[in-house]
Design an enzyme around this catalytic site. Structure first.
Site, PDB file in Angstrom:
ATOM      1  N   LYS A 178     -38.187  -0.300 -15.390  1.00  0.00           N
ATOM      2  CA  LYS A 178     -37.840   0.630 -14.320  1.00  0.00           C
ATOM      3  C   LYS A 178     -38.452   0.227 -12.979  1.00  0.00           C
ATOM      4  O   LYS A 178     -39.257  -0.694 -12.876  1.00  0.00           O
ATOM      5  CB  LYS A 178     -38.251   2.054 -14.713  1.00  0.00           C
ATOM      6  N   ARG A 218     -39.950   3.754 -25.541  1.00  0.00           N
ATOM      7  CA  ARG A 218     -38.524   3.428 -25.526  1.00  0.00           C
ATOM      8  C   ARG A 218     -38.348   2.144 -24.723  1.00  0.00           C
ATOM      9  O   ARG A 218     -38.697   2.103 -23.540  1.00  0.00           O
ATOM     10  CB  ARG A 218     -37.745   4.592 -24.905  1.00  0.00           C
TER      11      ARG A 218
END
Length: 276
Positions: free
Chosen positions: A219, A254
């Site tokens: 991210k 995740r």
């Protein structure tokens, strides 16, 4: 310090999480921020799921819609058309739990009928119908925080307030507390500094008795910290932020890069044994 926990998911299964669990990301999309288009074809997606399981993934999380900043939402029908062939080839045919990444109640319901055991809702189960379907099928529920925070807000304090409110709503609609997993939503509605605060002070936003998940793979917070390399070159940075979260209490991470995450989690877990 993280404590082991039992997480109840669909099919009457209970995951005894006494180590860090790895959730492998499977985006069946043309436009996800990191791997859009790589697994849009059902055959490629199913093959990648099996590859991640062989590499050590404990859970496979399947999504048919990008949630990257600025994405254009697609209809429930289109989302279902993307993921249904993949779910049909995996549900009941692999031993690992299958999660569906959706905020559409109708997609979640269809997925549960195929055998999906976990609903991963980036809108945090704010839809009453999503909560009712989750209760009906007894699935595991990943409740993510996606509310825009004031830039001066204490992110961890805000997260705790959100968790308390949303878990109460979920329980009122029939979801068992032991089915709920909480996700701080790194990268959703938070500043760069707030995302770093969550990782640095992860234990402050853990709600006692609930499974906690961290999802920062590739991210923007990772990229901004290390010179903004291409998305597929952010594995090392992802490991760094996820390790901080694990040491602060995360039970599940995740990830896109499963083998590297498995090895990093094993080392973090070993460190945790010396922190007791």
């Amino acid at each position: 310090m993280r404590n082991p926990i039992d997480w109840k998911i669909g099919g009457g299964k209970v995951l005894h999480i006494d180590r860090t669990y790895i959730m492998g990301i499977l985006n069946v999309t043309p436009d996800s921020f990191s791997d859009g288009g790589l697994f849009a074809a059902a055959g490629a997606a199913v093959a990648h799921a099996h590859q991640m399981l062989e590499q050590g993934a404990d859970i496979i999380d399947i999504g048919g819609q990008s949630t990257r900043p600025g994405h254009t939402p697609i209809s429930p029908e289109e989302e279902w058309s993307r993921i249904q062939p993949v779910l049909s080839e995996l549900c009941g045919k692999v031993s690992a739990p299958i999660s569906v990444d959706t905020y559409y109640p109708e997609v979640a319901q269809r997925a549960a009928e195929l055998g999906v055991e976990i609903f991963n809702d980036v809108t945090g189960f704010r839809d009453t119908l999503m909560r009712k379907y989750a209760a009906k099928y007894g699935v595991g529920c990943i409740v993510m925080h996606d509310i825009q925070l004031d830039e001066n807000a204490d992110a961890c304090a805000e997260l705790l307030d959100f968790y308390k409110l949303r878990t109460a709503e979920c329980i009122a609609d029939g979801i068992a507390p032991e089915c709920i997993c909480l996700d701080p939503g790194i990268g959703f509605g938070k500043s760069y500094e707030q995302n770093l605060q969550i990782a640095a002070q992860f234990e402050r936003q853990c709600l006692d008795g609930y499974t906690m998940l961290a999802a920062a793979s590739r991210k923007r917070v990772v990229g901004m910290s290390c010179g903004n390399p291409p998305f597929d070159q952010r594995c090392s940075g992802t490991i760094a932020i996820h390790t901080a979260c694990i040491l602060g209490g995360a039970h599940i991470i995740r990830v896109h890069d499963v083998p590297e995450a498995v090895q990093a989690a094993q080392v973090a877990d070993a460190i945790l044994t010396q922190m007791k």
